[in-house]
Design an enzyme around this catalytic site. Structure first.
Site, PDB file in Angstrom:
ATOM      1  N   LYS A 173      29.722 -24.311  35.859  1.00 50.37           N
ATOM      2  CA  LYS A 173      29.306 -23.463  37.051  1.00 50.37           C
ATOM      3  C   LYS A 173      27.766 -23.772  37.239  1.00 50.37           C
ATOM      4  O   LYS A 173      26.996 -24.098  36.307  1.00 50.37           O
ATOM      5  CB  LYS A 173      29.307 -21.967  36.438  1.00 50.37           C
ATOM      6  CG  LYS A 173      28.342 -21.171  37.528  1.00 50.37           C
ATOM      7  CD  LYS A 173      28.820 -19.552  37.339  1.00 50.37           C
ATOM      8  CE  LYS A 173      28.161 -18.786  36.036  1.00 50.37           C
ATOM      9  NZ  LYS A 173      28.222 -17.552  36.022  1.00 50.37           N
TER      10      LYS A 173
HETATM   11  C1  R5P Z   1      23.465 -16.301  35.774  1.00 51.88           C
HETATM   12  O1  R5P Z   1      22.956 -16.649  34.939  1.00 51.88           O
HETATM   13  C2  R5P Z   1      24.652 -15.434  35.684  1.00 51.88           C
HETATM   14  O2  R5P Z   1      25.386 -16.231  34.691  1.00 51.88           O
HETATM   15  C3  R5P Z   1      25.639 -15.238  37.058  1.00 51.88           C
HETATM   16  O3  R5P Z   1      26.641 -15.161  36.352  1.00 51.88           O
HETATM   17  C4  R5P Z   1      25.373 -16.330  37.880  1.00 51.88           C
HETATM   18  O4  R5P Z   1      24.283 -16.718  38.458  1.00 51.88           O
HETATM   19  C5  R5P Z   1      26.459 -16.065  39.185  1.00 51.88           C
HETATM   20  O5  R5P Z   1      25.856 -15.055  39.766  1.00 51.88           O
HETATM   21  P1  R5P Z   1      25.210 -15.064  41.255  1.00 51.88           P
HETATM   22  O6  R5P Z   1      26.304 -15.300  42.199  1.00 51.88           O
HETATM   23  O7  R5P Z   1      24.810 -13.513  41.380  1.00 51.88           O
HETATM   24  O8  R5P Z   1      24.215 -16.047  41.011  1.00 51.88           O
END
Ligand code: R5P
Length: 257
Positions: A173
């Site tokens: 991710k």
């Molecule tokens: C961040 O460390 C978290 O793991 C979130 O899951 C990730 O950033 C995704 O969320 P967002 O779309 O709010 O950035």
């Protein structure tokens, strides 16, 4: 790939489309009661039917998600510092593999902080987590966390994503950036994008669209869904882009409706 690993991955990445809409609601692990997730159960119940998978911590899973739920669970298993600390890279593995198995998780996820103060420990944490995950057929998602001082460009995100893949992560991710195709090219495992801070809905849809066009297998999106003025409309719109190849215009109409 062994049956168990294939089965778990197929619950995250839809085998029909080869894509995924993961709903990220793990933010409280360092941010506490994040805007939009203060009452987590209330926030996520209407969104769950439209997500392929929920990315969440074990505490929120146990307390806020019905055990009869059909949604596959990806567990955030790292943590340590809160937003009150300057150094967010000071993370450890906080949830065991046994716990992930007990909770019927389809995968475990953690952050690495490439270029951060504790870079080495977090990368080693990932290696160790993969060592424990492999014998249990548990997919590992590595998140390329970015510090305030990191430039979110293809060079940096490409470096961090590649290191995650080299350590054995099954999914990475990361963030969308200019020349994202280069990040995808150099990373041999599927990439999902985080949404990042809340931006205008149309811009967030454009980002999801561009990421898919550039080779991402989907999104693991949080704030741009649950902080939207129409979270259900927004997740439906993101879903149309990811799984149905909808244009940004068409997806925006879905959000508006
Ligand atoms: C961040 O460390 C978290 O793991 C979130 O899951 C990730 O950033 C995704 O969320 P967002 O779309 O709010 O950035």
């Amino acid at each position: 790939m062994n049956w168990g690993m294939k089965n778990r991955l197929s619950k995250t990445i839809n085998p029909k489309t080869g894509k995924t809409v993961m709903l990220a609601v793990d933010h409280g692990y360092f941010q506490g009661p994040t805007t939009g997730l203060r009452e987590l159960k209330k926030a996520i119940d209407p969104l769950i039917p439209y997500a392929d998978c929920l990315y969440i911590t074990r505490g929120m899973l146990r307390n806020c998600v019905d055990a009869q739920t059909k949604i596959p669970i990806f567990l955030r298993v790292s943590g340590g510092p809160s937003i009150l600390k300057d150094d967010l890279s000071d993370e450890h593995i906080t949830t065991s593999m046994q716990e992930a198995l007990r909770l019927n998780a389809v995968g475990v996820g953690m952050s690495i902080f490439v270029g951060g103060k504790n870079e080495s420990r977090t990368i080693a944490n990932l290696g160790k987590l993969v060592n424990e995950a492999e014998p249990n057929n548990m997919p590992v998602l590595a998140i390329t966390a970015v510090g305030k001082e990191m430039v979110r460009d293809a060079r940096y995100l490409g470096l961090a994503s590649r290191i995650a893949a080299e350590m054995g992560a099954h999914i990475v991710k990361t963030y969308y950036c200019e020349d994202f195709k280069e990040v995808v090219k150099a990373c041999p495992v599927p990439i999902v994008i985080a949404g990042g801070k809340k931006i205008d809905e149309k811009d967030a849809l454009q980002m999801a669209y561009d990421a898919i066009q550039d080779g991402a297998v989907g999104v693991d999106m949080g704030r741009n869904i649950f902080q939207s003025d129409n979270p259900v409309g927004m997740i439906k719109a993101v879903r149309a882009i990811v799984h149905e190849g909808a244009s940004v215009e068409d997806a925006y109409k879905i959000y508006k409706k």
